[in-house]
Design a protein around this motif. Structure first.
Motif, mmCIF file in Angstrom:
data_model
loop_
_atom_site.group_PDB
_atom_site.id
_atom_site.type_symbol
_atom_site.label_atom_id
_atom_site.label_comp_id
_atom_site.label_asym_id
_atom_site.label_seq_id
_atom_site.Cartn_x
_atom_site.Cartn_y
_atom_site.Cartn_z
ATOM 1 N N CYS A 159 0.828 -1.212 0.000
ATOM 2 C CA CYS A 159 0.000 0.000 0.000
ATOM 3 C C CYS A 159 0.858 1.255 0.000
ATOM 4 N N CYS A 219 -0.478 -4.189 -5.063
ATOM 5 C CA CYS A 219 -1.250 -3.745 -3.907
ATOM 6 C C CYS A 219 -2.613 -4.444 -3.869
ATOM 7 N N CYS A 267 -4.920 4.026 -0.260
ATOM 8 C CA CYS A 267 -3.726 3.286 0.157
ATOM 9 C C CYS A 267 -3.171 3.848 1.461
#
Length: 114
Positions: A17, A102, A52
């Protein structure tokens, strides 16, 4: 001791992230500077970077909400990667790859019970 274990369990997702957030911020900046036609790419990158960052925060503190946020993050990362794939620029390719990593880590984290 428990805090360390929670952080270790979340480490791969947290790192993915954080990397994705940075890649999205870079891509957003470059999209805005180089081409006004890339506005949707820039917007998705900003949204993705924000989500994120929220995942990093929630994962860092071992929040019970982290897995739910990771589910949203995975969806947004996939959308951002698809948009970045439309452009033949290094920073867009790097952003798309980071978003996919991610998304993979966030999907795995979302599957883990809180």
């Amino acid at each position: 001791m428990a805090t360390t274990m929670v952080q270790q369990r979340n480490r791969a997702c947290l790192d993915a992230c954080a990397e994705c957030q940075q890649a999205c911020e870079t891509c957003n900046y470059n999209c805005c500077v180089t081409n006004a036609d890339m506005a949707e790419c820039a917007r998705l990158c900003l949204d993705c970077a924000t989500v994120c960052a929220s995942c990093v925060t929630l994962l860092s503190r071992g929040s019970a909400w982290a897995s739910r946020m990771c589910r949203i993050c995975a969806e947004l990362c996939e959308a951002c990667a698809a948009e970045c794939d439309k452009y033949d620029m290094d920073y867009c390719r790097e952003c798309a790859a980071s978003c996919r990593r991610c998304a993979e880590q966030c999907r795995a984290m979302a599957a883990v019970p809180a």
